[in-house]
Design an enzyme around this catalytic site. Sequence first.
Site, PDB file in Angstrom:
ATOM      1  CB  CYS A 130     -36.985   5.919 -43.969  1.00 30.78           C
ATOM      2  SG  CYS A 130     -37.088   7.231 -45.174  1.00 30.78           S
ATOM      3  NE  ARG A 164     -39.588   6.220 -51.791  1.00 30.52           N
ATOM      4  CZ  ARG A 164     -38.279   6.001 -51.756  1.00 30.52           C
ATOM      5  NH1 ARG A 164     -37.508   6.754 -51.004  1.00 30.52           N
ATOM      6  NH2 ARG A 164     -37.729   5.045 -52.459  1.00 30.52           N
ATOM      7  CG  HIS A 200     -21.960 -10.873 -62.984  1.00 33.76           C
ATOM      8  ND1 HIS A 200     -21.900 -11.153 -64.327  1.00 33.76           N
ATOM      9  CD2 HIS A 200     -23.006 -10.044 -62.826  1.00 33.76           C
ATOM     10  CE1 HIS A 200     -22.885 -10.536 -64.948  1.00 33.76           C
ATOM     11  NE2 HIS A 200     -23.564  -9.853 -64.054  1.00 33.76           N
ATOM     12  CD  GLU A 248     -35.511  11.239 -50.401  1.00 31.85           C
ATOM     13  OE1 GLU A 248     -34.856  10.207 -50.534  1.00 31.85           O
ATOM     14  OE2 GLU A 248     -36.514  11.498 -51.103  1.00 31.85           O
ATOM     15  CG  ASN A 263     -29.834   5.975 -48.330  1.00 29.93           C
ATOM     16  OD1 ASN A 263     -29.178   5.876 -47.310  1.00 29.93           O
ATOM     17  ND2 ASN A 263     -30.790   5.147 -48.650  1.00 29.93           N
ATOM     18  NE  ARG A 308     -35.573   2.489 -50.811  1.00 24.71           N
ATOM     19  CZ  ARG A 308     -34.845   2.269 -49.712  1.00 24.71           C
ATOM     20  NH1 ARG A 308     -35.020   1.182 -49.010  1.00 24.71           N
ATOM     21  NH2 ARG A 308     -33.925   3.138 -49.329  1.00 24.71           N
ATOM     22  NE  ARG A 354     -28.615   6.554 -53.182  1.00 21.85           N
ATOM     23  CZ  ARG A 354     -29.892   6.461 -52.801  1.00 21.85           C
ATOM     24  NH1 ARG A 354     -30.675   7.524 -52.810  1.00 21.85           N
ATOM     25  NH2 ARG A 354     -30.404   5.328 -52.401  1.00 21.85           N
TER      26      ARG A 354
HETATM   27  C1  PEP Z   1     -32.944   7.876 -48.985  1.00 25.22           C
HETATM   28  O1  PEP Z   1     -32.618   8.594 -49.937  1.00 25.22           O
HETATM   29  O2  PEP Z   1     -32.328   7.865 -47.900  1.00 25.22           O
HETATM   30  C2  PEP Z   1     -34.097   6.972 -49.118  1.00 25.22           C
HETATM   31  C3  PEP Z   1     -34.594   6.335 -48.071  1.00 25.22           C
HETATM   32  O3  PEP Z   1     -34.608   6.807 -50.365  1.00 25.22           O
HETATM   33  P1  PEP Z   1     -33.913   5.885 -51.503  1.00 25.22           P
HETATM   34  O4  PEP Z   1     -32.719   5.216 -50.879  1.00 25.22           O
HETATM   35  O5  PEP Z   1     -34.966   4.931 -51.946  1.00 25.22           O
HETATM   36  O6  PEP Z   1     -33.543   6.894 -52.533  1.00 25.22           O
HETATM   37 MG    MG Z   2     -34.017   8.761 -51.599  1.00 29.58          MG
END
Ligand code: PEP
Ligand code: MG
Length: 844
Positions: A771, A606, A463, A700, A723, A570, A734
């Site tokens: 993105c 998206r 926290h 992705e 990501n 998102r 991740r």
């Molecule tokens: C990503 O995976 O880079 C992405 C933009 O989508 P999210 O982070 O919402 O999974």
């Molecule tokens: Mg993603």
Amino acid sequence: MIVSNLVLTAPLKGWIAPLEETPDAVFAERMLGDGLAIDPLDSTLHAPCDGAVVSVHRARHAVTLRATNGAEILMHVGLETVALNGEGFEVLVEEGQTVKAGDRLIRFDLDLLAQRARSLITPVVITNLEAFRIVRRDQDREIGVGEFLMELAPIARATAVLAGAGDEVAREIVVPLIHGIHARPAARIADAVKAFSAEAALVIGARRANARSPVGLMSLAIRHGDTIGIVASGSDAQAAVAALAALIEGGMGEGAPVIAKALASSAPTAVAPAAPAQLPRDGVLKGVLAAPGLAIGKAVRLSTAEIAVREAGEGVAHEEAALARALEMVRARIGKAAETGDKARKAILAAHQAFLDDPELYAGAHRLIAEGKSAGYAWRQSVGGYVEALRALGDRRMAERVDDLIDLERQVLRALSGEEEAEAVLAPGSILLADELLPSQLMSADPAAVAGFATVRGGPTSHVAILAAAMGVPALVAVGDALSRLKDGTTLILDADSGTLRVAPDAKALEAAQTALAQRQQRKAAAKAAAHEPAVTRDGVRIEVFANTGSVADAQAAVANGAEGSGLLRTEFLFLDRETPPDEDEQARQYQAIAEALDGRPLIIRTLDVGGDKAAPYLPIPAEENPALGLRGVRVSLWRPHLLKAQLRAILRVEPRGQCKIMVPMVASLDELRAVRAVLEEAKRELGITEPVELGVMIETPAAAVTADLLAAEADFLSIGTNDLTQYVLAMDRGNPELAAGIDALHPAVLRMIDQTCRGAARHHRWVGVCGGLASDLDATPILLGLGVTELSTTASIAPEVKARVRTISLEACRALAARALDQTSPDAVRALVQTHMNAPHGA
Ligand code: PEP
Ligand code: MG
């Protein structure tokens, strides 16, 4: 015997329908069991799994199989077909015979049935529901024999420990909460039980905890996918069990990133300190990023000195009253603190309040007071028991909540002692050092004086880390015992982004850090001043700098920071705190509001990206062994096509037409894009829209990157989600902080995927954007441009700096740089290459 899950495949070619749509109450009301119905398009019934034929109806229209795991499956061809007395049916198996999945069981005359039976609809139901439950099922689509139909899981006998529990009402459920029952869900469960007089408990295996006790519930360490028992006794036990089951099965908004968003790039679990106890020679300690930023300041050690308590009490009544007073004082203080601050701070204080009201903590203290102990001793023992229990679980997430309990222990002991803890008067530029910083310590510190903090232990989702991110205070956790050796007043450079704490830097390092800090501030200010100018490279190439959004407020921030549109909305963030899916009208209103906040700028919406680490309570996804590899993104949309249709219709309704583009997440194959396009075309037809609507795909998955040329042939644009791409390319979760240092999207393997994506897109003249987080990484800007990316959708606050960086580089130089980056052997080497390049006198 270990009973495993069982997948049933379609026994018939046909259209799947929910059982409740069967025009026969016996099936529709699930009197015979739960399952699905198939409207047949072919005339042979096949075995949906391996098993034995238990029974064949004498009228030859129904057969029951027992699967090898014991599940019993009844298949009933058509409705009221018993009246045909076998006419039109040929049975191909005998009772007792073993069969394999796909074996033919019954052949029937489809035309005859169409004329003579009440309906052709064929229910497929599990009849022994006391032992199995359906955890996943397909629906509303045409299915072929042998395709996935549903999955059954055995019911763990979680409530077995309750046998003989008299008037107890019990129910078993599977926990859909992505992070299990941790602090916040525990507090909500305890709160929900307050509406009932029944005594309620949760049970897992042989362990049981009072549902009114958040700490007790946490100590059960219930995880996502666990089967648990909810039990209650008392006059409203039935209602209490139903309410708790609905609350937990509804998901409680878990995955709602109120906190996850605040943490941005950090991770969901804690890290044990791994650093050596000695100061390293170079004076640089390593830690884990809890909140980003750079700070220079003086060490201020926060010692949480033991508060002395007497063991012996001065009489039960006296100690009881003292404890009650102290609890009341702390409760009032927390209530007052919660009057100000952001959502994250309020959520944390609410969890503290729930711990404070925990009947188990109070009962533990009460027992000791009754034995003659002092209130302070009793409270410390009672809290200490739970602290130990949580630490012993070996569950990092639960162990992180220990600092909340210790915080409350101290606050109550202080209130009991009548002394307010001397609040350190902090000089400006203080870097707080502590074993574990307590949330209340950070909240009570003067924010203008705190430059940063570092802790020996702790985790990035504690926290206190969440608070630091919300306050904009750079912070490192899990630095290790060496941190304890630092003296008050030592000069420190805390670079949270690189996970380092430089101790007593020499004049040169200090000057470099001061310059870096000043440059950062200057660069930010200059970039902000030019935020609304376009981003054009030195050799005249226009790059679009957009911002990612998840709300109207984000869209406003995007515009304020000069973003030229939103490259990623998102949509899942808009509808997280709810238990039912948003309908088309509500979605249309939200998208319209965001489009308006962008004031005509392009908006890439998206489609829903739930699953993995993003749970939507209204769409419980069955427990999965590997959620990141399971039902995620477009797979969920195609699994629930009616939700996809509603979402696409809502997007299409946004005015003015053409402002919105649509983007599909987690695509792994062209078929998925085609399936979404088919639904889009249908939605357009229904709404009478004839003009083209751009439909792009997110890159992705490695599959999408290496087949970018195939996707680009049919997609209007590609946008790289770095990501996810990074986690899948490097096979690194991740969300795992142990891997946080290595999961760098500038890894040459990821860059090669981006390269391949750009080449594939170029073959069909499609544009490529980024993105994911890499778009906000200034080191990456020249490389991405050099690889062929022409749109960057960043975090709004960094958009001005990304634009500024674009203006300093030439595309030609970027291409050469990118080519060299692809041949580096590590992300660090790539970063070093970029730094050298950017610092070269001729510039980029
Ligand atoms: C990503 O995976 O880079 C992405 C933009 O989508 P999210 O982070 O919402 O999974
Ligand atoms: Mg993603």
